[in-house]
Design a protein around this motif. Structure first.
Motif, PDB file in Angstrom:
ATOM      1  N   VAL A 143       0.058   6.745  -6.781  1.00 61.49           N
ATOM      2  CA  VAL A 143       1.309   6.275  -7.384  1.00 61.49           C
ATOM      3  C   VAL A 143       1.520   4.797  -7.094  1.00 61.49           C
ATOM      4  O   VAL A 143       1.902   4.018  -7.973  1.00 61.49           O
ATOM      5  CB  VAL A 143       2.503   7.104  -6.864  1.00 61.49           C
ATOM      6  CG1 VAL A 143       3.817   6.508  -7.351  1.00 61.49           C
ATOM      7  CG2 VAL A 143       2.377   8.556  -7.322  1.00 61.49           C
ATOM      8  N   SER A 144       1.247   4.378  -5.865  1.00 66.41           N
ATOM      9  CA  SER A 144       1.369   2.966  -5.507  1.00 66.41           C
ATOM     10  C   SER A 144       0.463   2.114  -6.391  1.00 66.41           C
ATOM     11  O   SER A 144       0.872   1.065  -6.907  1.00 66.41           O
ATOM     12  CB  SER A 144       0.993   2.762  -4.037  1.00 66.41           C
ATOM     13  OG  SER A 144       1.841   3.475  -3.170  1.00 66.41           O
ATOM     14  N   ALA A 145      -0.771   2.563  -6.562  1.00 68.54           N
ATOM     15  CA  ALA A 145      -1.727   1.824  -7.389  1.00 68.54           C
ATOM     16  C   ALA A 145      -1.273   1.753  -8.838  1.00 68.54           C
ATOM     17  O   ALA A 145      -1.422   0.716  -9.506  1.00 68.54           O
ATOM     18  CB  ALA A 145      -3.102   2.478  -7.301  1.00 68.54           C
TER      19      ALA A 145
ATOM     20  N   HIS B 176       0.797  -1.228   0.000  1.00 70.08           N
ATOM     21  CA  HIS B 176       0.000   0.000   0.000  1.00 70.08           C
ATOM     22  C   HIS B 176       0.831   1.279   0.000  1.00 70.08           C
ATOM     23  O   HIS B 176       0.364   2.326  -0.443  1.00 70.08           O
ATOM     24  CB  HIS B 176      -0.991   0.000   1.166  1.00 70.08           C
ATOM     25  CG  HIS B 176      -0.399   0.338   2.502  1.00 70.08           C
ATOM     26  ND1 HIS B 176       0.331  -0.556   3.257  1.00 70.08           N
ATOM     27  CD2 HIS B 176      -0.431   1.490   3.237  1.00 70.08           C
ATOM     28  CE1 HIS B 176       0.709   0.011   4.378  1.00 70.08           C
ATOM     29  NE2 HIS B 176       0.270   1.263   4.401  1.00 70.08           N
ATOM     30  N   ASP B 177       2.068   1.214   0.465  1.00 70.89           N
ATOM     31  CA  ASP B 177       2.915   2.418   0.519  1.00 70.89           C
ATOM     32  C   ASP B 177       4.093   2.354  -0.451  1.00 70.89           C
ATOM     33  O   ASP B 177       5.035   3.157  -0.326  1.00 70.89           O
ATOM     34  CB  ASP B 177       3.450   2.628   1.939  1.00 70.89           C
ATOM     35  CG  ASP B 177       2.455   3.341   2.844  1.00 70.89           C
ATOM     36  OD1 ASP B 177       1.470   3.895   2.319  1.00 70.89           O
ATOM     37  OD2 ASP B 177       2.662   3.350   4.069  1.00 70.89           O
ATOM     38  N   ILE B 178       4.060   1.454  -1.418  1.00 69.07           N
ATOM     39  CA  ILE B 178       5.196   1.290  -2.329  1.00 69.07           C
ATOM     40  C   ILE B 178       5.462   2.572  -3.119  1.00 69.07           C
ATOM     41  O   ILE B 178       6.588   2.835  -3.546  1.00 69.07           O
ATOM     42  CB  ILE B 178       4.970   0.091  -3.282  1.00 69.07           C
ATOM     43  CG1 ILE B 178       6.276  -0.402  -3.880  1.00 69.07           C
ATOM     44  CG2 ILE B 178       3.952   0.411  -4.363  1.00 69.07           C
ATOM     45  CD1 ILE B 178       7.164  -1.113  -2.902  1.00 69.07           C
ATOM     46  N   GLY B 179       4.435   3.392  -3.301  1.00 72.36           N
ATOM     47  CA  GLY B 179       4.582   4.644  -4.031  1.00 72.36           C
ATOM     48  C   GLY B 179       5.382   5.701  -3.286  1.00 72.36           C
ATOM     49  O   GLY B 179       5.680   6.767  -3.848  1.00 72.36           O
ATOM     50  N   LYS B 180       5.758   5.438  -2.049  1.00 74.96           N
ATOM     51  CA  LYS B 180       6.579   6.405  -1.306  1.00 74.96           C
ATOM     52  C   LYS B 180       7.996   6.499  -1.861  1.00 74.96           C
ATOM     53  O   LYS B 180       8.780   7.343  -1.404  1.00 74.96           O
ATOM     54  CB  LYS B 180       6.589   6.062   0.185  1.00 74.96           C
ATOM     55  CG  LYS B 180       5.267   6.425   0.860  1.00 74.96           C
ATOM     56  CD  LYS B 180       5.315   6.301   2.364  1.00 74.96           C
ATOM     57  CE  LYS B 180       4.010   6.805   2.984  1.00 74.96           C
ATOM     58  NZ  LYS B 180       4.001   6.679   4.463  1.00 74.96           N
ATOM     59  N   PHE B 181       8.304   5.648  -2.852  1.00 78.92           N
ATOM     60  CA  PHE B 181       9.569   5.796  -3.569  1.00 78.92           C
ATOM     61  C   PHE B 181       9.697   7.192  -4.176  1.00 78.92           C
ATOM     62  O   PHE B 181      10.806   7.674  -4.413  1.00 78.92           O
ATOM     63  CB  PHE B 181       9.665   4.761  -4.696  1.00 78.92           C
ATOM     64  CG  PHE B 181      10.315   3.474  -4.289  1.00 78.92           C
ATOM     65  CD1 PHE B 181      11.622   3.448  -3.824  1.00 78.92           C
ATOM     66  CD2 PHE B 181       9.636   2.272  -4.383  1.00 78.92           C
ATOM     67  CE1 PHE B 181      12.238   2.267  -3.462  1.00 78.92           C
ATOM     68  CE2 PHE B 181      10.243   1.074  -4.019  1.00 78.92           C
ATOM     69  CZ  PHE B 181      11.546   1.069  -3.544  1.00 78.92           C
ATOM     70  N   ILE B 182       8.562   7.851  -4.469  1.00 82.00           N
ATOM     71  CA  ILE B 182       8.616   9.165  -5.112  1.00 82.00           C
ATOM     72  C   ILE B 182       9.022  10.263  -4.140  1.00 82.00           C
ATOM     73  O   ILE B 182       9.378  11.351  -4.566  1.00 82.00           O
ATOM     74  CB  ILE B 182       7.259   9.541  -5.749  1.00 82.00           C
ATOM     75  CG1 ILE B 182       6.197   9.794  -4.663  1.00 82.00           C
ATOM     76  CG2 ILE B 182       6.805   8.494  -6.749  1.00 82.00           C
ATOM     77  CD1 ILE B 182       4.917  10.415  -5.174  1.00 82.00           C
TER      78      ILE B 182
END
Length: 254
Positions: free
Chosen positions: A132-134, A100-106
């Motif tokens: 972004v995660s989605a 769910h938080d994989i988009g925190k790469f940004i």
């Protein structure tokens, strides 16, 4: 406690059921994987390996977020079980929560590692992470439902959430499950951004926002998870993080 009725949530993969009811299903599945590799495409097993690698990369850059994601996966799967979800539904819940938080790469390190209150501009960037995660997950085969659940895990029952302002039952059920687990670990996790709270204080806060921020019936179920089942997650080391990755890996072997 009232009985729970979960919506029909399709399992991530029908491969197991297909193999049992259709002769030769396993052979066709292996053939499909071979064709995908020949075309340079990625199959579901490859997608799981890729996402596992992404999670490990995230843990190297932002250990707090990686541990939090694993904790949310554990709590969310247990909540789904208490709520009466099928094994297939529990798998989807666990996978979506883990990612769910994989988009925190940004996010830049100045935000990820910040010990100060975020500015309005920084907060708006943080609020982009569900979408972004989605988007990252949606590109992988068989993960569309997971992507949808991830996109909406910061929606609120009263419609004041983000990114789409969904309200009540318009929010996917899996997203509502993740939201409860996410909120609890954000308060109780060892590396929590906010003031660390005891399990009792965190449960009291969940009950306070039930029906406005969170699904009231799922909060009721989560109280059972914490108080009756004694579910917990250690942020002190990587043991529980590795345990949840192992759970996810076991799904690929089914």
């Amino acid at each position: 406690m009232r009985a729970y009725v979960t919506p029909n949530v399709a399992p991530m993969s029908s491969a197991v059921a297909s193999a049992r009811t259709h002769p030769g299903a396993a052979l066709r599945r292996r053939s499909s994987s071979y064709v995908a590799r020949e075309r340079g495409e990625i199959d579901e097993a490859g997608a799981r390996r890729l996402l596992n690698a992404l999670l490990r990369s995230l843990s190297l850059r932002d250990r707090m977020t990686a541990l939090h994601s694993a904790a949310v996966a554990r709590y969310a799967r247990e909540l789904a079980m208490v709520a009466g979800a099928s094994a297939g539904q529990q798998r989807v819940v666990h996978t979506a929560a883990l990612l769910h938080d994989i988009g925190k790469f940004i996010l830049p390190d100045s935000i990820l590692q910040s010990k100060r209150p975020l500015s309005m501009q920084e907060w708006e960037l943080v609020k982009r992470h569900p979408a972004v995660s989605a988007e990252i997950v949606a590109h992988l085969p068989g993960y569309q439902q997971v992507a949808q659940a991830i996109r909406h895990h910061h929606e609120r029952i009263d419609g004041a959430g983000y990114p789409d302002g969904l309200r009540g039952n318009k929010i996917p059920w899996i997203s509502r499950v993740i939201s409860v687990a996410d909120t609890y670990d954000a308060m109780t996790g060892r590396d929590s951004y906010s003031r660390l709270r005891s399990a009792d204080d965190a449960v009291a806060e969940l009950q306070r926002v039930a029906g406005t921020q969170l699904d009231a019936r799922l909060v009721e179920g989560f109280v059972v998870v914490v108080e009756t089942r004694g579910m917990a997650f250690s942020h002190a080391d990587d043991a529980d993080f590795e345990s949840e990755l192992a759970v996810e890996h076991s799904f690929a072997a089914d």
